[in-house]
Design a protein around this motif. Structure first.
Motif, PDB file in Angstrom:
ATOM      1  N   ALA A 158       0.825  -1.204   0.000  1.00  0.00           N
ATOM      2  CA  ALA A 158       0.000   0.000   0.000  1.00  0.00           C
ATOM      3  C   ALA A 158       0.860   1.256   0.000  1.00  0.00           C
ATOM      4  CB  ALA A 158      -0.930   0.001   1.215  1.00  0.00           C
ATOM      5  N   GLU A 159       2.051   1.187   0.613  1.00  0.00           N
ATOM      6  CA  GLU A 159       2.928   2.349   0.647  1.00  0.00           C
ATOM      7  C   GLU A 159       3.556   2.622  -0.713  1.00  0.00           C
ATOM      8  OE1 GLU A 159       5.741   1.955   3.735  1.00  0.00           O
ATOM      9  OE2 GLU A 159       4.264   1.946   5.356  1.00  0.00           O
ATOM     10  N   THR A 160       3.717   1.586  -1.532  1.00  0.00           N
ATOM     11  CA  THR A 160       4.309   1.790  -2.848  1.00  0.00           C
ATOM     12  C   THR A 160       3.296   2.345  -3.847  1.00  0.00           C
ATOM     13  OG1 THR A 160       3.839  -0.516  -3.401  1.00  0.00           O
ATOM     14  CG2 THR A 160       6.008  -0.021  -2.469  1.00  0.00           C
ATOM     15  N   ILE A 161       2.000   2.140  -3.612  1.00  0.00           N
ATOM     16  CA  ILE A 161       0.950   2.695  -4.474  1.00  0.00           C
ATOM     17  C   ILE A 161       0.609   4.075  -3.921  1.00  0.00           C
ATOM     18  CG2 ILE A 161      -1.357   2.368  -5.411  1.00  0.00           C
ATOM     19  CD1 ILE A 161      -1.027  -0.616  -4.955  1.00  0.00           C
ATOM     20  N   LEU A 162       1.192   5.107  -4.503  1.00  0.00           N
ATOM     21  CA  LEU A 162       1.058   6.449  -3.949  1.00  0.00           C
ATOM     22  C   LEU A 162      -0.171   7.178  -4.453  1.00  0.00           C
ATOM     23  CD1 LEU A 162       4.814   7.492  -4.245  1.00  0.00           C
ATOM     24  CD2 LEU A 162       3.625   6.568  -2.250  1.00  0.00           C
ATOM     25  N   ASP A 165       4.346  18.042  -0.466  1.00  0.00           N
ATOM     26  CA  ASP A 165       4.045  17.906   0.960  1.00  0.00           C
ATOM     27  C   ASP A 165       3.669  16.475   1.299  1.00  0.00           C
ATOM     28  OD1 ASP A 165       3.585  18.522   3.618  1.00  0.00           O
ATOM     29  OD2 ASP A 165       1.612  19.410   3.258  1.00  0.00           O
ATOM     30  N   PRO A 166       4.582  15.516   1.134  1.00  0.00           N
ATOM     31  CA  PRO A 166       4.237  14.102   1.326  1.00  0.00           C
ATOM     32  C   PRO A 166       3.986  13.762   2.788  1.00  0.00           C
ATOM     33  CG  PRO A 166       6.594  14.337   1.018  1.00  0.00           C
ATOM     34  CD  PRO A 166       5.999  15.706   0.791  1.00  0.00           C
ATOM     35  N   THR A 167       3.137  12.779   3.006  1.00  0.00           N
ATOM     36  CA  THR A 167       2.912  12.240   4.344  1.00  0.00           C
ATOM     37  C   THR A 167       4.013  11.238   4.669  1.00  0.00           C
ATOM     38  OG1 THR A 167       1.492  10.474   3.500  1.00  0.00           O
ATOM     39  CG2 THR A 167       0.429  12.559   4.090  1.00  0.00           C
ATOM     40  N   ASN A 211      -6.093  10.671  -7.209  1.00  0.00           N
ATOM     41  CA  ASN A 211      -5.897  11.298  -5.904  1.00  0.00           C
ATOM     42  C   ASN A 211      -5.007  10.435  -5.022  1.00  0.00           C
ATOM     43  OD1 ASN A 211      -7.607  13.420  -6.628  1.00  0.00           O
ATOM     44  ND2 ASN A 211      -9.427  12.366  -5.830  1.00  0.00           N
ATOM     45  N   ARG A 212      -4.453  11.069  -4.012  1.00  0.00           N
ATOM     46  CA  ARG A 212      -3.633  10.346  -3.042  1.00  0.00           C
ATOM     47  C   ARG A 212      -4.527   9.699  -1.987  1.00  0.00           C
ATOM     48  NH1 ARG A 212       0.220  15.583  -2.515  1.00  0.00           N
ATOM     49  NH2 ARG A 212       1.313  14.524  -0.828  1.00  0.00           N
ATOM     50  N   HIS A 213      -3.896   8.981  -1.049  1.00  0.00           N
ATOM     51  CA  HIS A 213      -4.664   8.225  -0.060  1.00  0.00           C
ATOM     52  C   HIS A 213      -5.482   9.141   0.847  1.00  0.00           C
ATOM     53  CE1 HIS A 213      -2.856   4.418  -1.170  1.00  0.00           C
ATOM     54  NE2 HIS A 213      -1.659   4.979  -1.140  1.00  0.00           N
ATOM     55  N   ASP A 214      -5.033  10.373   1.068  1.00  0.00           N
ATOM     56  CA  ASP A 214      -5.774  11.301   1.919  1.00  0.00           C
ATOM     57  C   ASP A 214      -6.721  12.194   1.132  1.00  0.00           C
ATOM     58  OD1 ASP A 214      -3.867  12.768   0.630  1.00  0.00           O
ATOM     59  OD2 ASP A 214      -2.951  13.613   2.438  1.00  0.00           O
TER      60      ASP A 214
END
Length: 281
Positions: free
Chosen positions: A27-31, A194-196, A37-40
């Motif tokens: 899941a971390e590699t699929i950005l 601004d990455p998480t 859209n991103r995960h957030d």
């Protein structure tokens, strides 16, 4: 056997809940999701909302607190004061920066001792602020800057740069310009502003990628359009690196009015406090 009524019964040892949680590296590699859209829910070039307040620590000469969603950083500034005699004589002032990640700021509990990551962050902040501060205004003196990361949800260094600059300005130290920090993650052809913490660059998660996978942190003096610090991790081609730098500088320009408004409110609040105290006397 008699029991102690004042002692709370409980286990002698405890374990954090994250120890039993399975980490999904896939899941971390699929950005970016299929909808772009991103995960957030943000777009790749969208920043998180910023909350910034100056003058939050009454004992310090200057202070600031910043929130970028779940990334929270606080900074305190003390001095200038005479530096230790064992250091060499200099007619220019010196900056001493110390960065500390709180033990509860990350998923894995940190150590009380200063580690390499904290030393590197302190060096970057010091190098970024030195061109912006009028060091010749306080010769033979030292300005102490203490940065504490209360919660790290990504882009902690960029937030710390902005927070430290606002704290120095709140202390009344003369500056040529403010310093604004911004971070970006480059993943192939995708740029994430601004990455998480899940989107930040981790070399162990990037496999078979020789180039265009990394992270860049920029410290910008917006008024004079000068980059005072640049940190890059990973491998980026020259044209991609220039594009990332341009995007970060544009993001810093968008953050600049937020810092200006924060400092203006801090000065107005102090003036009201002084007027109230004079009226009472």
């Amino acid at each position: 056997m008699p029991t102690d009524s004042k002692r709370v019964p409980g286990p002698t040892e405890t374990q954090p809940p994250f120890l039993y949680q399975k980490k999904n590296e896939k899941a971390e590699t699929i950005l970016v999701n299929s909808d772009g859209n991103r995960h957030d829910g943000r777009k790749p070039a969208e920043m998180r909302p910023i909350f910034l307040k100056a003058g939050v620590i009454s004992q310090a000469r200057g202070s600031a607190y910043i929130e970028q969603h779940n990334t929270k950083v606080i900074c305190a500034v003390y001095g200038p004061h005479e530096y230790q005699r064992r250091e060499g004589f200099s007619m220019k002032g010196k900056l001493r920066c110390e960065v500390k990640f709180a033990t509860f700021s990350c998923r894995q509990r940190g150590s009380h001792q200063t580690d390499t990551r904290e030393k590197e962050a302190a060096l970057v902040i010091q190098q970024a602020l030195e061109p912006a501060v009028c060091l010749h205004k306080f010769p033979k003196s030292q300005l102490d800057i203490f940065v504490t990361v209360l919660q790290n949800d990504g882009s902690a260094l960029g937030a710390a740069l902005t927070c430290a600059s606002a704290a120095v300005a709140d202390a009344g130290i003369e500056m040529y310009d403010l310093v604004i920090g911004c971070q970006m993650r480059q993943a192939g052809e995708t740029m994430l502003l601004d990455p998480t913490v899940q989107e930040e660059y981790h070399s162990r998660l990037v496999k078979n990628a020789e180039s265009n996978h990394g992270a860049v942190t920029v410290a910008l003096l917006p008024s004079i359009d000068q980059v005072s610090a640049l940190v890059q991790k990973g491998n980026l081609e020259s044209d991609i690196a220039l594009q990332v730098l341009k995007t970060c500088t544009e993001a810093c320009q968008r953050i600049y009015p937020v810092v200006q408004q924060c400092l203006t409110k801090a000065v107005q609040s102090r003036e009201k406090t002084m007027d109230t105290s004079e009226t009472k006397t």
